[in-house]
Design a protein around this motif. Structure first.
Motif, short mmCIF file in Angstrom:
data_model
loop_
_atom_site.label_atom_id
_atom_site.label_comp_id
_atom_site.label_asym_id
_atom_site.label_seq_id
_atom_site.Cartn_x
_atom_site.Cartn_y
_atom_site.Cartn_z
N PRO A 102 -9.99 7.55 2.78
CA PRO A 102 -10.22 6.14 2.43
C PRO A 102 -11.49 5.91 1.63
O PRO A 102 -11.62 4.87 0.98
CB PRO A 102 -10.29 5.45 3.80
CG PRO A 102 -10.59 6.54 4.78
CD PRO A 102 -9.96 7.78 4.23
N CYS A 142 0.84 -1.20 0.00
CA CYS A 142 0.00 0.00 0.00
C CYS A 142 0.88 1.25 0.00
O CYS A 142 1.71 1.42 0.90
CB CYS A 142 -0.89 -0.01 1.24
SG CYS A 142 -1.81 1.52 1.50
N LEU A 185 -1.45 6.68 -9.41
CA LEU A 185 -2.70 6.33 -8.74
C LEU A 185 -3.11 7.38 -7.73
O LEU A 185 -2.27 8.12 -7.20
CB LEU A 185 -2.54 4.99 -8.02
CG LEU A 185 -2.10 3.79 -8.85
CD1 LEU A 185 -1.90 2.58 -7.94
CD2 LEU A 185 -3.10 3.48 -9.95
N VAL A 186 -4.40 7.40 -7.41
CA VAL A 186 -4.92 8.31 -6.38
C VAL A 186 -4.20 8.07 -5.06
O VAL A 186 -3.86 9.01 -4.33
CB VAL A 186 -6.43 8.12 -6.23
CG1 VAL A 186 -6.93 8.76 -4.94
CG2 VAL A 186 -7.17 8.71 -7.42
N VAL A 187 -3.94 6.81 -4.73
CA VAL A 187 -3.32 6.51 -3.45
C VAL A 187 -1.88 7.04 -3.39
O VAL A 187 -1.40 7.47 -2.33
CB VAL A 187 -3.37 4.98 -3.16
CG1 VAL A 187 -2.51 4.20 -4.13
CG2 VAL A 187 -3.00 4.69 -1.71
N THR A 198 -10.01 5.89 -1.99
CA THR A 198 -9.22 4.69 -2.29
C THR A 198 -10.06 3.43 -2.16
O THR A 198 -9.86 2.46 -2.89
CB THR A 198 -7.99 4.61 -1.39
OG1 THR A 198 -8.39 4.73 -0.01
CG2 THR A 198 -7.00 5.73 -1.70
N ASN A 237 -4.29 7.46 6.03
CA ASN A 237 -5.02 7.76 4.79
C ASN A 237 -6.09 8.81 5.07
O ASN A 237 -7.04 8.54 5.81
CB ASN A 237 -5.65 6.48 4.23
CG ASN A 237 -6.28 6.68 2.86
OD1 ASN A 237 -6.42 7.79 2.37
ND2 ASN A 237 -6.67 5.58 2.24
N LYS A 285 -9.59 -3.88 0.29
CA LYS A 285 -10.24 -2.68 -0.24
C LYS A 285 -11.69 -2.59 0.23
O LYS A 285 -12.17 -1.51 0.62
CB LYS A 285 -10.15 -2.69 -1.76
CG LYS A 285 -10.85 -1.54 -2.46
CD LYS A 285 -10.66 -1.66 -3.97
CE LYS A 285 -11.47 -0.64 -4.75
NZ LYS A 285 -11.27 -0.79 -6.21
N CYS A 336 -9.17 2.66 -5.89
CA CYS A 336 -7.79 2.15 -5.89
C CYS A 336 -7.77 0.73 -6.46
O CYS A 336 -8.64 -0.08 -6.14
CB CYS A 336 -7.24 2.16 -4.46
SG CYS A 336 -5.52 1.63 -4.34
N GLU A 350 -11.79 -1.53 3.87
CA GLU A 350 -11.49 -0.10 3.98
C GLU A 350 -12.73 0.73 3.69
O GLU A 350 -13.06 1.66 4.45
CB GLU A 350 -10.37 0.25 3.00
CG GLU A 350 -9.95 1.69 2.99
CD GLU A 350 -8.77 1.94 2.07
OE1 GLU A 350 -8.63 3.09 1.59
OE2 GLU A 350 -8.00 1.01 1.81
#
Length: 487
Positions: A90, A58, A460-462, A93, A87, A117, A97, A120
């Motif tokens: 979340p 991650c 990526l967004v993360v 993501t 985070n 995921k 994600c 989360e």
């Protein structure tokens, strides 16, 4: 960790989806969060593996085994605390994600990985439903002012971190609403704009000021000039008014396909479709691009291409074909070679399941039209050898096409933004700034920092959230000489 034998007894709890026939009639999200009971089962599969590779898989280093265990025990509020510790968002993501954490899950070596995921998302959605996500206003103000250019995930993460340690933060966004590509790029059926709005409301309550329709432009243009409804903000103005500036404007230059017929009516960049569609769904003008009753060709096999597929099907396209230059990947990766790293394998998205023909190892030769209007695409098949493609003689073919969407990724940030600040660029045209050693995320210009895609390139967004958080710590340390923010 949870139930010691859970991973032996319980199969992966898969997400449920609204049936295709229903979901293609609207633009709402169609994947509900896990129920408490299903989330508990999902968390029970976490196997206390000793070395949780998922943490390093991650990018924000979520403390995954801990919140899995807390969800198994139904201690949701502490699970939220653990999740938010690494985070800021979340809910983003947990929806969009690709979950590199799951690719690194130890259980995934010989079984389906834990559905990290979905856990989360279950945590944060339950937190919003129960009012646990509240503004965290700094008790003491520092008197320092920070400007952030761009309100995508990197800019928002940096803004929240800096506001919480007492800095006055102003975020400048060129569009008419906050969110960057979260709002104008990712379709609402994957990430609803209401999900963005509720988080922005929290950020505003924490003291962050947002200035939309604000374009950071050249110093040659007087500050405050309004052009096409946008207020011009100059780098000189930011330098005079703020103690630090973070550039978080993303990588917005799309990769083009300069072949014959590129200028035909009907050939568009992917974001021309996606941005206009999101604006329409948000209550704006109708999308000028309409795939209803048309044959659509999407060039590019990634997530953006998949978003074009899903949007075209919702318009009512007669056919949708997605093309990829690379050869078709294997259905299943060789885990003994690639684990715990992100594998190259055949991936089928929910949009693909809604209807698409996919073709691999093909190259576009020409867009064919009549009277300036697109009618077809000429293609040739490729043979890949030693990592290099060669057109196969006699393999040329043609596809009927009324619309083509170029979804081949993004090359670099808008050069004018970096040039306006005089920021040094790397070989790819991104803002040059290191993430190691002294002066992390600092550009070549005094007190100007860079984070997210504007620095690392399309990602990526993360990763953007990670960079925004880390850049915030560096800015805080730059301003105060020390920082309590996490790295």
């Amino acid at each position: 960790m949870g139930k010691p034998t859970g991973f032996l007894e319980i199969d992966r709890v898969k997400d449920s989806y609204e049936p295709v026939a229903q979901r293609i009639t609207h633009y709402r999200e169609f994947v509900p969060a896990l129920t408490d009971d299903k989330a508990k089962l999902q968390g029970a599969r976490c196997m206390d593996c000793g070395i949780p590779f998922c943490n390093n898989g991650c990018p924000v280093n979520n403390v995954i085994p801990d919140f899995n265990d807390l969800v198994y025990r139904q201690d949701w509020e502490n699970a939220l605390t653990v999740l938010h510790s690494t985070n800021n968002f979340p809910e983003f993501t947990g929806r969009i994600c690709p979950a590199p954490c799951e690719a690194a899950c130890t259980l995934g070596i010989n079984d389906d990985p834990v559905g990290i995921k979905s856990i989360e998302r279950a945590i944060i959605d339950k937190a919003w439903d129960n009012g646990w996500v509240v503004p965290q206003v700094a008790a003491v103000k520092t008197g320092k002012k920070v400007a952030i250019v761009g309100s995508g995930p990197a800019g928002l993460a940096a803004a929240q971190q800096l506001a919480r340690v007492g800095h006055a933060v102003t975020v400048f966004e060129k569009n008419d609403a906050v969110g960057g590509l979260l709002r104008y790029g990712i379709p609402d059926f994957k990430l609803g704009q209401d999900v963005i709005d509720r988080r922005v409301a929290q950020l505003k309550a924490e003291g962050i000021e947002f200035k939309t329709n604000s374009v950071v432009g050249s110093n040659d243009i007087p500050a405050g000039i309004v052009c096409d409804g946008k207020t011009v903000i100059t780098p000189a103005q930011l330098d005079a008014e703020f103690d630090a500036v973070i550039l978080a404007g993303g990588a917005e230059v799309p990769r083009d396909l300069p072949v014959a017929g590129r200028d035909l009516q009907g050939v568009h960049y992917a974001l021309e479709l996606l941005i206009a569609q999101n604006k329409q769904v948000g209550g704006g003008a109708a999308n000028p691009i309409n795939a209803a009753g048309k044959h659509v060709v999407v060039i590019g096999g990634g997530d953006t291409g998949s978003d074009c597929v899903g949007t075209s099907n919702r318009h009512g396209a007669v056919s949708v074909t997605q093309l990829e230059l690379m050869p078709q990947p294997p259905e299943q990766e060789n885990k003994s070679i690639v684990w715990p790293y992100w594998p190259v394998k055949m991936r089928t998205s929910s949009s693909h399941e809604e209807g698409v023909e996919r073709d691999f190892a093909v190259q576009t030769q020409e867009f064919v039209g009549e009277n300036g209007v697109l009618k077809a695409v000429k293609l040739v098949r490729l043979e890949w050898k030693d990592g290099k493609p060669t057109p196969i003689a006699g393999s040329e073919f043609e596809l009927k096409a009324d619309l083509v969407f170029l979804a081949m990724g993004f090359t670099n940030p808008v050069a004018s933004l970096l040039d306006a600040f005089g920021v040094e660029k790397d070989a790819r045209g991104n803002a040059k700034a290191t993430t190691d050693g002294v002066g992390c995320y600092q550009t070549s210009v005094a007190k100007v920092f860079a984070a997210g895609d504007v620095r690392r390139g399309q990602s990526l967004v993360v990763w953007a959230i990670r960079e925004g958080r880390q850049a915030a710590r560096e800015v805080d340390q730059y301003l105060m000489g020390a920082s309590v923010l996490p790295r």
